[in-house]
Design a protein around this motif. Structure first.
Motif, PDB file in Angstrom:
ATOM      1  N   GLU A 249      48.657  56.859   7.865  1.00  0.00           N
ATOM      2  CA  GLU A 249      49.315  57.959   8.212  1.00  0.00           C
ATOM      3  C   GLU A 249      50.442  58.617   7.287  1.00  0.00           C
ATOM      4  O   GLU A 249      50.349  59.820   7.065  1.00  0.00           O
ATOM      5  N   GLN A 253      46.302  59.490   4.467  1.00  0.00           N
ATOM      6  CA  GLN A 253      44.676  59.024   4.043  1.00  0.00           C
ATOM      7  C   GLN A 253      43.940  58.526   5.294  1.00  0.00           C
ATOM      8  O   GLN A 253      43.013  57.845   5.154  1.00  0.00           O
ATOM      9  N   GLU A 254      44.266  59.063   6.360  1.00  0.00           N
ATOM     10  CA  GLU A 254      43.830  58.717   7.672  1.00  0.00           C
ATOM     11  C   GLU A 254      42.074  58.798   7.609  1.00  0.00           C
ATOM     12  O   GLU A 254      41.233  58.044   8.128  1.00  0.00           O
ATOM     13  N   GLU A 255      41.580  60.051   6.988  1.00  0.00           N
ATOM     14  CA  GLU A 255      40.147  60.386   6.996  1.00  0.00           C
ATOM     15  C   GLU A 255      39.691  59.595   5.685  1.00  0.00           C
ATOM     16  O   GLU A 255      38.610  59.605   5.804  1.00  0.00           O
ATOM     17  N   SER A 256      40.412  59.539   4.758  1.00  0.00           N
ATOM     18  CA  SER A 256      39.931  59.375   3.364  1.00  0.00           C
ATOM     19  C   SER A 256      39.647  57.798   2.939  1.00  0.00           C
ATOM     20  O   SER A 256      38.916  57.235   2.085  1.00  0.00           O
ATOM     21  N   GLU A 258      38.598  53.902   4.734  1.00  0.00           N
ATOM     22  CA  GLU A 258      38.263  53.065   5.661  1.00  0.00           C
ATOM     23  C   GLU A 258      38.602  51.885   5.798  1.00  0.00           C
ATOM     24  O   GLU A 258      38.894  51.013   4.811  1.00  0.00           O
TER      25      GLU A 258
END
Length: 333
Positions: A249, A253-256, A258
């Protein structure tokens, strides 16, 4: 415990030493401290707080000089030493013994000779694991070089105090907080996740406390601590998955990135290979990688009543503090 008047803090420009001095002055104590560096100008204590700050390599002084320096203080907080992040040349046990055990024994002895009545050692949560986690003990966690020497550090300080000086130990978990001029150790985790598309994370978690709460606990232990008692202090808990999510957060990079939570069994072989590599390089971790993985795959929780009820630690917003710490770790270079 007898009333204290003046407290000696070893390492007053350090993260924990500074916060300990702040709490000591909040409670009206005079303080003497020694460090090899000076505090940043805006953190220096004003004259009204009665803090004597000496820039000196404390451990280079001879015994008589140290006794003279400590004389007049009846409390002592030992915030020195190295932690398990250091990976020395083999044998690691010798390194940690020389860095953590021998200096502690010497300074505890000299503190007693100087007339100190109460001595608090800032120790490690690994000692708590070593004594009380039966599963880890089955795998000789208590014999790991760093852990074994942390336990020995506690014992030698207690032996030196017997009969004349109260010695207690704070077993400290993960510590959060910020201080100007200091890059948090958590920056290594921030850098590790920066730009990554995938990152495994262990199943466990860790007890937490703030730096200011450590200072509060240290002064309370000086005032009321029991001789030979160890205090596993904590005011919170965070899972490693949640901790990594907070880092992502902060990095945006929450979406990028895993995250994949992986068990001890799933990660063990990779950690064994890492042990082989470090062995070939002639270095040795203070806690072998597989045993560190084993510990990090457990939920290391500590009751908070000890900190709040016995050591009079004040409550803080842990979630907010962790976010502030990670922001500081991300932006201070």
């Amino acid at each position: 415990m007898e009333n204290l008047n003046k407290i000696f803090v070893l390492g007053g420009a350090g993260f924990l030493g500074y916060h300990t001095i702040k709490e000591a002055t909040n409670r009206g104590y005079s303080v003497k401290t020694v460090d090899i560096v000076e505090l940043p100008e805006n953190l220096q204590f004003k004259e009204k707080y009665n803090v004597e700050f000496i820039i000196q390599n404390f451990f280079d002084l001879n015994d008589e000089e140290i006794i003279s320096l400590i004389s007049g203080c009846d409390g002592f907080v030992y915030a020195g030493g190295v932690d398990e992040r250091i990976v020395p040349q083999k044998p690691a046990r010798k390194f940690f013994y020389e860095k953590n055990v021998l200096p502690t024994q010497r300074i505890a002895r000299l503190a007693k000779e100087s007339g100190v009545k109460s001595f608090v050692l800032l120790g490690s949560y690994t000692a708590e694991f070593a004594e009380n986690n039966m599963e880890l003990r089955e795998y000789s966690y208590q014999k790991e070089p760093y852990v074994e020497t942390r336990l020995l550090q506690e014992k030698v300080a207690m032996y030196e105090g017997d009969g004349a000086m109260n010695v207690s130990v704070l077993r400290l978990p993960y510590i959060f907080g910020t201080m100007e001029g200091k890059i948090p150790l958590w920056s290594m985790y921030v850098d590790m996740l920066r730009g990554q598309e995938f990152m495994p994370v262990t199943t466990g978690g860790a007890a937490t406390i703030s730096a200011s709460q450590v200072g509060q606990a240290a002064i309370s232990a000086l005032e009321n601590g029991e001789h030979r008692r160890t205090y596993p202090v904590s005011t919170g808990y965070i899972s490693y998955e949640d901790f990594y999510k907070k880092i992502l957060e902060e990095l945006g990079q929450e979406e990028s990135t895993e995250l994949q939570v992986m068990s001890f069994d799933e990660l063990e072989e990779a950690y064994k290979e890492d042990e082989k590599l470090t062995d070939q390089e002639g270095v040795e971790h203070g806690i072998r990688q597989v045993n560190m993985l084993r510990a990090n795959s457990m939920e290391f929780r500590l009751p908070t009543e000890l900190a709040y009820d016995e050591l009079r630690v004040r409550e803080e917003d842990t979630d907010k503090l962790i976010k502030e710490t990670l922001n500081w770790a991300n932006t201070q270079k």
